[in-house]
Scaffold this motif. Structure first.
Motif, mmCIF file in Angstrom:
data_model
loop_
_atom_site.group_PDB
_atom_site.id
_atom_site.type_symbol
_atom_site.label_atom_id
_atom_site.label_comp_id
_atom_site.label_asym_id
_atom_site.label_seq_id
_atom_site.Cartn_x
_atom_site.Cartn_y
_atom_site.Cartn_z
ATOM 1 N N TYR A 14 31.284 -9.196 43.558
ATOM 2 C CA TYR A 14 31.371 -9.602 44.904
ATOM 3 C C TYR A 14 31.617 -11.147 45.036
ATOM 4 N N SER A 17 30.351 -15.771 48.701
ATOM 5 C CA SER A 17 30.009 -15.885 50.049
ATOM 6 C C SER A 17 29.199 -14.468 50.580
ATOM 7 N N THR A 18 29.779 -13.323 50.140
ATOM 8 C CA THR A 18 28.881 -12.243 50.306
ATOM 9 C C THR A 18 27.666 -12.565 49.769
ATOM 10 N N ARG A 19 27.505 -12.609 48.611
ATOM 11 C CA ARG A 19 26.250 -12.735 47.871
ATOM 12 C C ARG A 19 25.223 -13.521 48.475
ATOM 13 N N LEU A 22 23.914 -12.144 51.815
ATOM 14 C CA LEU A 22 23.065 -10.970 51.648
ATOM 15 C C LEU A 22 21.626 -11.668 51.240
ATOM 16 N N VAL A 67 24.606 -6.009 44.687
ATOM 17 C CA VAL A 67 25.556 -7.046 44.990
ATOM 18 C C VAL A 67 25.145 -8.247 44.616
#
Length: 312
Positions: A14, A17-19, A22, A67
């Protein structure tokens, strides 16, 4: 990991930025769940608060563990970096995101308290001071600094050992998130009467800006002790890994991912490679008949001819 039969597939990591996002979200939820339980629970017992922290961590591990593997706690993120599971840059960004998420949790709680009826809650510094982590005179049991330091280091080292074991590629159990969540809940129950329960530098930071000045002065211990215990346990754990073998890419364990390195795709065989083509099967020579078998077959044929001619 394969999809649609035997076609190999590459596990795509992933985006960072997504990690990071989250990590912040999960940290917000965990800290909010623990602090809100301490503020609004009718009993406010250590077992209730510990259960809230552990259950919130368990939920986040199941929901977001596939993720990111920073695991929503600066001490856990440092342990994963020392163990070689994540990159150091990712660890730094995770810690910043986790701290911001924890601070937002306390801000939301403050906003909630502001809309409650006047006199329903104590003054803000006193209220959040009761939630802050402390030692000596600010410990619920008057535990000195050395005692709190030892407890934080030892319990965080044990938690990291549980986390690394639960996310190991050799561990095929699907109970990893439950093990980590329960271990964290038990550790919080132990530390609640000693230091108000921390084992999370982001959680310790979340209330110091709303509490009295002493909370900021004692915050250093609740960063130093968990980070030291986590790094020590991760270094010991890594020392047991085979030195000659490369670190394996690990499969998800019931929502937990122990490495952010994507699994390499299997290279297909070349069509013109002779080694990939089927080899011709050599003809097996027919076995020679023995003289005894030939004589028996001749007698059988003579007897058959005799009865056939007699029937005509």
């Amino acid at each position: 990991m394969r999809t649609s039969g035997t076609t190999p597939a590459t596990v795509q990591a992933y985006p960072l930025s997504t990690r990071v996002a989250l990590e912040a979200l999960a940290s917000f939820f965990i800290v909010f769940a623990g602090l809100a339980t301490a503020l609004f629970s009718p009993t406010g017992s250590a077992a209730t608060i510990g259960f809230a922290y552990g259950l919130a961590l368990l939920v986040c591990l199941i929901a977001f563990g596939h993720v990111t593997n920073g695991y929503f706690n600066p001490a856990f993120s440092l342990a994963m970096a020392v163990a070689g599971r994540i990159k150091w840059l990712s660890m730094v960004l995770y810690v910043v995101a986790q701290t911001i998420g924890a601070l937002l949790a306390s801000v939301v709680l403050l906003a909630l308290l502001k809309v409650m009826p006047a006199g329903a809650t104590p003054e803000t510094p006193k209220l959040f001071g009761a939630l802050a982590n402390g030692f000596d005179s600010h410990s619920p049991s008057q535990v000195p600094m050395v005692g709190v330091l030892i407890v934080e280091i030892v319990l965080m080292a044990v938690l990291v050992a549980v986390l690394l074991g639960a996310t190991s590629s050799r561990n095929k159990s699907t109970m990893g998130p439950i093990a980590v969540g329960l271990a964290f809940a038990v550790a919080i129950v132990i530390t609640m009467p000693l230091s108000n329960g921390s084992l999370n530098p982001a959680r310790a930071t979340s209330v110091v800006f709303l509490a009295d000045s002493w909370a900021m002065g004692q915050l250093w211990l609740f960063w130093l002790a968990p980070l030291f215990g986590a790094a020590l346990a991760a270094a010991i754990y890594r020392s047991f890994a085979p030195a000659s073998a490369p670190a394996p890419v690990q499969e998800p364990v019931d929502g937990l991912v122990s490495s952010d390195t994507p699994e390499p795709a299997t290279a297909p065989a070349e069509d013109d490679d002779e080694s990939a083509l089927p080899k011709p099967v050599p003809a097996v020579p027919a076995a020679k008949e023995s003289p005894a078998a030939s004589e028996a077959a001749a007698k059988k044929n003579d007897a058959q001819d005799f009865f056939d001619s007699k029937g005509k």
